[in-house]
Design a protein around this motif. Structure first.
Motif, PDB file in Angstrom:
ATOM      1  N   ASP A 210       5.754  -3.046  -1.259  1.00  0.00           N
ATOM      2  CA  ASP A 210       4.970  -4.162  -0.788  1.00  0.00           C
ATOM      3  C   ASP A 210       3.930  -4.464  -2.103  1.00  0.00           C
ATOM      4  OD1 ASP A 210       1.717  -4.270  -0.314  1.00  0.00           O
ATOM      5  OD2 ASP A 210       3.067  -5.514   1.488  1.00  0.00           O
ATOM      6  N   ALA A 211       4.042  -5.730  -2.727  1.00  0.00           N
ATOM      7  CA  ALA A 211       3.642  -6.186  -3.745  1.00  0.00           C
ATOM      8  C   ALA A 211       1.989  -5.881  -3.866  1.00  0.00           C
ATOM      9  CB  ALA A 211       3.693  -7.684  -3.866  1.00  0.00           C
ATOM     10  N   ALA A 212       1.251  -6.220  -2.882  1.00  0.00           N
ATOM     11  CA  ALA A 212      -0.298  -5.748  -2.871  1.00  0.00           C
ATOM     12  C   ALA A 212      -0.437  -4.416  -3.141  1.00  0.00           C
ATOM     13  CB  ALA A 212      -0.799  -6.470  -1.527  1.00  0.00           C
ATOM     14  N   GLU A 213       0.272  -3.384  -2.256  1.00  0.00           N
ATOM     15  CA  GLU A 213      -0.028  -1.971  -2.695  1.00  0.00           C
ATOM     16  C   GLU A 213       0.335  -1.749  -3.982  1.00  0.00           C
ATOM     17  OE1 GLU A 213      -0.995   0.488  -0.144  1.00  0.00           O
ATOM     18  OE2 GLU A 213      -1.896  -1.712   0.191  1.00  0.00           O
ATOM     19  N   PHE A 214       1.589  -2.305  -4.541  1.00  0.00           N
ATOM     20  CA  PHE A 214       1.794  -1.766  -5.837  1.00  0.00           C
ATOM     21  C   PHE A 214       0.864  -2.033  -7.106  1.00  0.00           C
ATOM     22  CE2 PHE A 214       3.928  -1.935 -10.005  1.00  0.00           C
ATOM     23  CZ  PHE A 214       4.606  -0.600 -10.073  1.00  0.00           C
ATOM     24  N   GLU A 215       0.378  -3.492  -6.728  1.00  0.00           N
ATOM     25  CA  GLU A 215      -0.807  -3.959  -7.568  1.00  0.00           C
ATOM     26  C   GLU A 215      -2.049  -3.070  -7.432  1.00  0.00           C
ATOM     27  OE1 GLU A 215      -1.360  -8.053  -6.616  1.00  0.00           O
ATOM     28  OE2 GLU A 215       0.797  -8.459  -7.304  1.00  0.00           O
ATOM     29  N   LYS A 216      -2.390  -2.453  -6.352  1.00  0.00           N
ATOM     30  CA  LYS A 216      -3.272  -1.506  -6.278  1.00  0.00           C
ATOM     31  C   LYS A 216      -3.268  -0.456  -7.271  1.00  0.00           C
ATOM     32  CE  LYS A 216      -4.313  -1.525  -1.417  1.00  0.00           C
ATOM     33  NZ  LYS A 216      -4.318  -0.499  -0.277  1.00  0.00           N
ATOM     34  N   LEU A 217      -1.880   0.337  -7.255  1.00  0.00           N
ATOM     35  CA  LEU A 217      -1.755   1.176  -8.220  1.00  0.00           C
ATOM     36  C   LEU A 217      -1.673   0.898  -9.404  1.00  0.00           C
ATOM     37  CD1 LEU A 217       1.479   2.795  -6.292  1.00  0.00           C
ATOM     38  CD2 LEU A 217      -0.802   3.480  -6.219  1.00  0.00           C
ATOM     39  N   VAL A 218      -1.361  -0.431  -9.921  1.00  0.00           N
ATOM     40  CA  VAL A 218      -1.512  -1.019 -11.174  1.00  0.00           C
ATOM     41  C   VAL A 218      -3.042  -1.000 -11.790  1.00  0.00           C
ATOM     42  CG1 VAL A 218      -1.218  -2.988 -12.889  1.00  0.00           C
ATOM     43  CG2 VAL A 218       0.442  -2.204 -11.175  1.00  0.00           C
ATOM     44  N   ARG A 219      -4.051  -1.310 -10.669  1.00  0.00           N
ATOM     45  CA  ARG A 219      -5.361  -1.509 -11.320  1.00  0.00           C
ATOM     46  C   ARG A 219      -6.244  -0.025 -11.112  1.00  0.00           C
ATOM     47  NH1 ARG A 219      -4.919  -5.533  -7.554  1.00  0.00           N
ATOM     48  NH2 ARG A 219      -5.855  -4.322  -5.809  1.00  0.00           N
ATOM     49  N   VAL A 220      -5.596   1.029 -10.375  1.00  0.00           N
ATOM     50  CA  VAL A 220      -6.470   2.146 -10.210  1.00  0.00           C
ATOM     51  C   VAL A 220      -5.940   3.564 -11.243  1.00  0.00           C
ATOM     52  CG1 VAL A 220      -6.964   1.733  -7.932  1.00  0.00           C
ATOM     53  CG2 VAL A 220      -5.192   3.078  -8.222  1.00  0.00           C
TER      54      VAL A 220
END
Length: 103
Positions: A40-50
């Protein structure tokens, strides 16, 4: 009246002091079934940010990458996405993982 000057911290410099003993045979973090592009793109982007160690990345072409080797073992990714795209998160085996060094 005194002026308070902000303190600038170079996180990359501090992280570079740490030493890592990477367990090449047993990844302590795994994502989904291993296909990063299927996550899931939104979930992966969370990981990139945190992730404070920037282990999760998306390049200028939108290609995702992940490498557990520089993990700080903070558990932030687990807290954010354990119920979605993190399929495994455990502490590294004894003598493996990060060894913190303070300059």
């Amino acid at each position: 009246m005194s002026t308070i000057k902000p303190i600038t911290v170079n996180v990359d410099e501090l992280i570079s002091l740490n030493r890592y003993n990477v367990d090449e045979e047993n990844a302590h973090i795994e994502l989904g079934d291993g296909n990063l592009e299927a996550l899931d793109a939104a979930e992966f982007e969370k990981l990139v940010r945190v992730c404070p160690a920037a282990l999760y990345k998306i390049d200028e072409n939108g290609v995702r990458s992940f490498d557990y080797a520089g993990c700080l073992e903070c558990g932030t990714c687990r807290i954010c996405c354990e119920d979605s795209i993190i399929s495994k998160w455990e502490n590294p085996n004894p003598t493996m993982g990060v060894q913190y060094r303070f300059g």
